[in-house]
Scaffold this motif. Structure first.
Motif, PDB file in Angstrom:
ATOM      1  N   THR A  35      67.255  81.384  65.516  1.00  0.00           N
ATOM      2  CA  THR A  35      68.445  82.151  65.849  1.00  0.00           C
ATOM      3  C   THR A  35      69.403  81.366  66.734  1.00  0.00           C
ATOM      4  O   THR A  35      69.014  80.442  67.435  1.00  0.00           O
ATOM      5  CB  THR A  35      68.084  83.451  66.591  1.00  0.00           C
ATOM      6  OG1 THR A  35      67.440  83.126  67.814  1.00  0.00           O
ATOM      7  CG2 THR A  35      67.189  84.334  65.767  1.00  0.00           C
ATOM      8  N   LEU A  79      72.176  85.732  65.681  1.00  0.00           N
ATOM      9  CA  LEU A  79      72.367  85.469  64.266  1.00  0.00           C
ATOM     10  C   LEU A  79      71.295  84.490  63.870  1.00  0.00           C
ATOM     11  O   LEU A  79      71.188  83.404  64.460  1.00  0.00           O
ATOM     12  CB  LEU A  79      73.756  84.882  63.995  1.00  0.00           C
ATOM     13  CG  LEU A  79      74.054  84.534  62.542  1.00  0.00           C
ATOM     14  CD1 LEU A  79      74.060  85.800  61.680  1.00  0.00           C
ATOM     15  CD2 LEU A  79      75.369  83.800  62.435  1.00  0.00           C
ATOM     16  N   LEU A  84      71.948  89.618  61.495  1.00  0.00           N
ATOM     17  CA  LEU A  84      72.689  89.754  62.738  1.00  0.00           C
ATOM     18  C   LEU A  84      72.070  90.908  63.506  1.00  0.00           C
ATOM     19  O   LEU A  84      71.962  92.021  62.995  1.00  0.00           O
ATOM     20  CB  LEU A  84      74.171  90.044  62.473  1.00  0.00           C
ATOM     21  CG  LEU A  84      75.021  90.310  63.703  1.00  0.00           C
ATOM     22  CD1 LEU A  84      75.128  89.051  64.553  1.00  0.00           C
ATOM     23  CD2 LEU A  84      76.391  90.804  63.312  1.00  0.00           C
TER      24      LEU A  84
END
Length: 162
Positions: free
Chosen positions: A33, A52, A66
């Motif tokens: 992420t 994200l 997300l």
């Protein structure tokens, strides 16, 4: 559906307008992420986090997701005289799209729990769990999104604080 997305976008904009950027970084583990944290203006113990990331799931070939969470610092133990420890948790929402079929879309509720160490220089290390449960729309069918249960695998994050 368009109204719900519009309401969420307006809420995220309102929160971001009243927040100060605190940390940006990356996480590795159950998901890879990119992370952004904002502490809420006027409050030292709550922050908003956007992640994200690419999530690898067992039933599918992975997805891009997300995640937005609202976290509260639950405990700040004084285990060391240099740096700070924080234990935090909070609810959130998760939106995603699968790579096996780009026509798939997922939405779900998520929870986050983490333990972080704030160094006395601008580095923050954390270990987080972020399981989610929701629905997956794929090929005009709704299914349960079981990839979110991979969130029980810890994510180790390093962030630059400013």
């Amino acid at each position: 559906m368009k109204r719900i997305i519009l309401i969420i976008a307006v809420m995220l904009t309102a929160v971001a307008a009243n927040a100060q950027v605190r940390a940006v970084g990356i996480g590795l583990g159950g998901a890879e992420t990119v992370s952004l944290q904002h502490y809420i203006y006027g409050q030292d113990n709550t922050f908003f986090q956007l992640d994200l990331g690419y999530h690898t799931g067992v039933p599918s070939s992975g997805s891009l997701r997300l995640t937005a969470t609202y976290n509260m610092i639950l405990w700040s133990p004084e285990w060391t005289w240099i740096g700070d420890w924080n234990l935090y948790a909070g609810p959130g929402l998760q939106f995603g799209s699968g790579f096996s079929s780009m026509k798939s879309f997922s939405v779900g509720l998520t929870a986050q729990a983490g333990l972080e160490y704030l160094f006395d220089f601008p580095l923050q290390l954390s270990v987080e769990l972020r399981p989610s449960f929701g629905l997956l729309l794929s090929e005009s069918r709704f299914k349960y999104d079981v990839d979110g249960l991979m969130g029980f695998i810890p994510v180790i994050s390093a962030r630059y604080r400013f």
